[in-house]
Design a protein around this motif. Sequence first.
Motif, PDB file in Angstrom:
ATOM      1  N   ALA A 125     -17.532 -28.836  42.869  1.00  0.00           N
ATOM      2  CA  ALA A 125     -18.757 -28.652  42.045  1.00  0.00           C
ATOM      3  C   ALA A 125     -19.267 -30.094  42.370  1.00  0.00           C
ATOM      4  N   PHE A 126     -18.559 -30.942  42.134  1.00  0.00           N
ATOM      5  CA  PHE A 126     -18.949 -32.507  42.388  1.00  0.00           C
ATOM      6  C   PHE A 126     -19.624 -32.696  43.808  1.00  0.00           C
ATOM      7  N   ALA A 127     -19.077 -32.009  44.969  1.00  0.00           N
ATOM      8  CA  ALA A 127     -19.359 -32.249  46.287  1.00  0.00           C
ATOM      9  C   ALA A 127     -20.603 -31.336  46.509  1.00  0.00           C
ATOM     10  N   LEU A 128     -20.651 -30.304  45.696  1.00  0.00           N
ATOM     11  CA  LEU A 128     -21.916 -29.384  45.866  1.00  0.00           C
ATOM     12  C   LEU A 128     -23.099 -30.244  45.365  1.00  0.00           C
ATOM     13  N   ILE A 129     -23.108 -30.714  44.327  1.00  0.00           N
ATOM     14  CA  ILE A 129     -24.150 -31.544  43.730  1.00  0.00           C
ATOM     15  C   ILE A 129     -24.617 -32.511  44.551  1.00  0.00           C
ATOM     16  N   ARG A 130     -23.605 -33.326  44.841  1.00  0.00           N
ATOM     17  CA  ARG A 130     -23.642 -34.492  45.781  1.00  0.00           C
ATOM     18  C   ARG A 130     -24.393 -34.350  46.997  1.00  0.00           C
ATOM     19  N   GLU A 131     -24.058 -33.385  47.882  1.00  0.00           N
ATOM     20  CA  GLU A 131     -24.476 -32.820  49.155  1.00  0.00           C
ATOM     21  C   GLU A 131     -25.868 -32.396  49.037  1.00  0.00           C
ATOM     22  N   GLY A 132     -26.019 -31.596  47.809  1.00  0.00           N
ATOM     23  CA  GLY A 132     -27.406 -31.026  47.866  1.00  0.00           C
ATOM     24  C   GLY A 132     -28.492 -32.232  47.548  1.00  0.00           C
ATOM     25  N   MET A 133     -27.924 -33.086  46.803  1.00  0.00           N
ATOM     26  CA  MET A 133     -29.111 -34.137  46.642  1.00  0.00           C
ATOM     27  C   MET A 133     -29.285 -35.191  47.939  1.00  0.00           C
ATOM     28  N   ARG A 134     -27.922 -35.099  48.598  1.00  0.00           N
ATOM     29  CA  ARG A 134     -28.128 -35.943  49.841  1.00  0.00           C
ATOM     30  C   ARG A 134     -29.062 -35.310  50.901  1.00  0.00           C
ATOM     31  N   ARG A 135     -28.698 -34.083  50.960  1.00  0.00           N
ATOM     32  CA  ARG A 135     -29.620 -33.276  51.961  1.00  0.00           C
ATOM     33  C   ARG A 135     -31.203 -33.066  51.633  1.00  0.00           C
ATOM     34  N   LYS A 136     -31.438 -33.118  50.410  1.00  0.00           N
ATOM     35  CA  LYS A 136     -32.709 -33.333  49.841  1.00  0.00           C
ATOM     36  C   LYS A 136     -33.611 -34.711  49.812  1.00  0.00           C
ATOM     37  N   GLN A 137     -32.566 -35.563  50.133  1.00  0.00           N
ATOM     38  CA  GLN A 137     -33.014 -36.797  49.692  1.00  0.00           C
ATOM     39  C   GLN A 137     -33.590 -37.035  48.440  1.00  0.00           C
ATOM     40  N   ALA A 138     -32.952 -36.528  47.167  1.00  0.00           N
ATOM     41  CA  ALA A 138     -33.552 -36.619  46.116  1.00  0.00           C
ATOM     42  C   ALA A 138     -32.428 -37.224  45.049  1.00  0.00           C
ATOM     43  N   ALA A 139     -33.105 -37.551  43.962  1.00  0.00           N
ATOM     44  CA  ALA A 139     -32.023 -38.383  42.950  1.00  0.00           C
ATOM     45  C   ALA A 139     -32.236 -37.618  41.727  1.00  0.00           C
ATOM     46  N   ALA A 140     -31.295 -37.368  40.815  1.00  0.00           N
ATOM     47  CA  ALA A 140     -31.406 -36.727  39.600  1.00  0.00           C
ATOM     48  C   ALA A 140     -31.883 -37.600  38.422  1.00  0.00           C
ATOM     49  N   LEU A 141     -32.477 -37.157  37.550  1.00  0.00           N
ATOM     50  CA  LEU A 141     -32.679 -37.774  36.244  1.00  0.00           C
ATOM     51  C   LEU A 141     -31.991 -36.980  35.063  1.00  0.00           C
ATOM     52  N   ALA A 142     -31.339 -37.887  34.502  1.00  0.00           N
ATOM     53  CA  ALA A 142     -30.420 -37.173  33.409  1.00  0.00           C
ATOM     54  C   ALA A 142     -30.613 -37.803  32.009  1.00  0.00           C
ATOM     55  N   ARG A 143     -30.088 -37.255  31.051  1.00  0.00           N
ATOM     56  CA  ARG A 143     -30.277 -37.929  29.925  1.00  0.00           C
ATOM     57  C   ARG A 143     -28.797 -37.830  29.256  1.00  0.00           C
ATOM     58  N   ALA A 144     -28.206 -38.687  28.295  1.00  0.00           N
ATOM     59  CA  ALA A 144     -26.847 -38.707  27.917  1.00  0.00           C
ATOM     60  C   ALA A 144     -26.794 -39.823  26.695  1.00  0.00           C
ATOM     61  N   VAL A 145     -25.904 -39.626  25.979  1.00  0.00           N
ATOM     62  CA  VAL A 145     -25.493 -40.671  25.003  1.00  0.00           C
ATOM     63  C   VAL A 145     -24.439 -41.420  25.455  1.00  0.00           C
ATOM     64  N   LEU A 146     -24.805 -42.741  25.901  1.00  0.00           N
ATOM     65  CA  LEU A 146     -23.992 -43.683  26.294  1.00  0.00           C
ATOM     66  C   LEU A 146     -23.786 -44.848  25.490  1.00  0.00           C
ATOM     67  N   PHE A 147     -22.673 -45.373  25.083  1.00  0.00           N
ATOM     68  CA  PHE A 147     -22.407 -46.524  24.476  1.00  0.00           C
ATOM     69  C   PHE A 147     -23.350 -46.495  23.165  1.00  0.00           C
ATOM     70  N   ARG A 148     -23.510 -45.631  22.425  1.00  0.00           N
ATOM     71  CA  ARG A 148     -24.076 -45.129  21.230  1.00  0.00           C
ATOM     72  C   ARG A 148     -25.400 -45.338  21.462  1.00  0.00           C
ATOM     73  N   ARG A 149     -26.079 -45.256  22.357  1.00  0.00           N
ATOM     74  CA  ARG A 149     -27.615 -45.152  22.716  1.00  0.00           C
ATOM     75  C   ARG A 149     -27.978 -43.885  23.631  1.00  0.00           C
ATOM     76  N   VAL A 150     -29.253 -43.168  23.481  1.00  0.00           N
ATOM     77  CA  VAL A 150     -29.618 -42.236  24.167  1.00  0.00           C
ATOM     78  C   VAL A 150     -30.015 -43.007  25.622  1.00  0.00           C
ATOM     79  N   ARG A 151     -29.418 -42.475  26.864  1.00  0.00           N
ATOM     80  CA  ARG A 151     -30.130 -43.316  27.831  1.00  0.00           C
ATOM     81  C   ARG A 151     -30.388 -42.249  28.913  1.00  0.00           C
ATOM     82  N   THR A 152     -31.539 -42.781  29.856  1.00  0.00           N
ATOM     83  CA  THR A 152     -31.880 -42.142  30.810  1.00  0.00           C
ATOM     84  C   THR A 152     -31.151 -42.588  32.211  1.00  0.00           C
TER      85      THR A 152
END
Length: 278
Positions: A125-152
């Motif tokens: 699944a990791f390789a699928l996501i990575r190669e999909g972004m590589r082929r499209k020359q795209a970057a993903a924007l994600a949100r997560a709680v990291l180190f006690r803060r909501v981060r982009t």
Amino acid sequence: MAPRAIWKGMLKIAEVSCPVALHAAASTSERIAFHTLNRATGNRVRRQFIDSDTGKPVEKDDQVKGYEVGEGDYVVLDPDEIAAAMPESDKTLAVAGFIACKDIDDVYFDRPYYLTPADRTAEEAFALIREGMRRKQAAALARAVLFRRVRTVLIRAHGPGMIASTLNFDYEVRSASEAFRDISAVKIKGEMLELAKHIIATKMGAFDIAAFDDRYEAALADLVRAKLEGRKIKPRPAPKRENVVDLMAALRESAGLARKKPPARRKAAGAGSRRKSG
């Protein structure tokens, strides 16, 4: 063996999920660190929090956070109240969308992390996501709680893995237009511009960070070594003041053309181009 992960969770794009791990991509642990000592005894000193009015030390259990709403007027917040405001982590890097890699404005970059599969079962699944972004020359924007803060987080394909860069929020990045407001509009053309382009072209090359050393860190290491060996430390001389520079002459010298007489039709263009340096 891969370094220990500092965070583990799920990378989620629509209905596709992949267990992932974050690893620190940069560290300052190798830098030379100093302790503050008592010159008279050679012992380390420790910090104390002192009451600004009474001058007496304040024990840790009596220290609370306060937000200043007026001069000397604070709203006091207990640790439990602050903890209640912290977002609850669901350990998910939820992708909200994608942008073209060429559209990334790196002024928003905060810290880089390496993103890897959390285990062997996640590799497909990791390789699928990575190669999909590589082929499209795209970057993903994600949100997560990291180190006690909501981060982009901006996620990009990088070799066999991915780079996850936390981003500064809009309010944390100062306006470029304000910083550049006082820069005059100067038009550069003719021989001056051609010389600048030539100098840049002759120095073009591949990016290799190993070619750049931390001179301050090396100087500190030499300083510590000299002190241990009992050598005398010479103070650094004051820097010399730069003279007025003829910009055109400096460009020609840099381009290896200092002895060549410029064409007559370009002489006028360079005659008045003088600026001060420093």
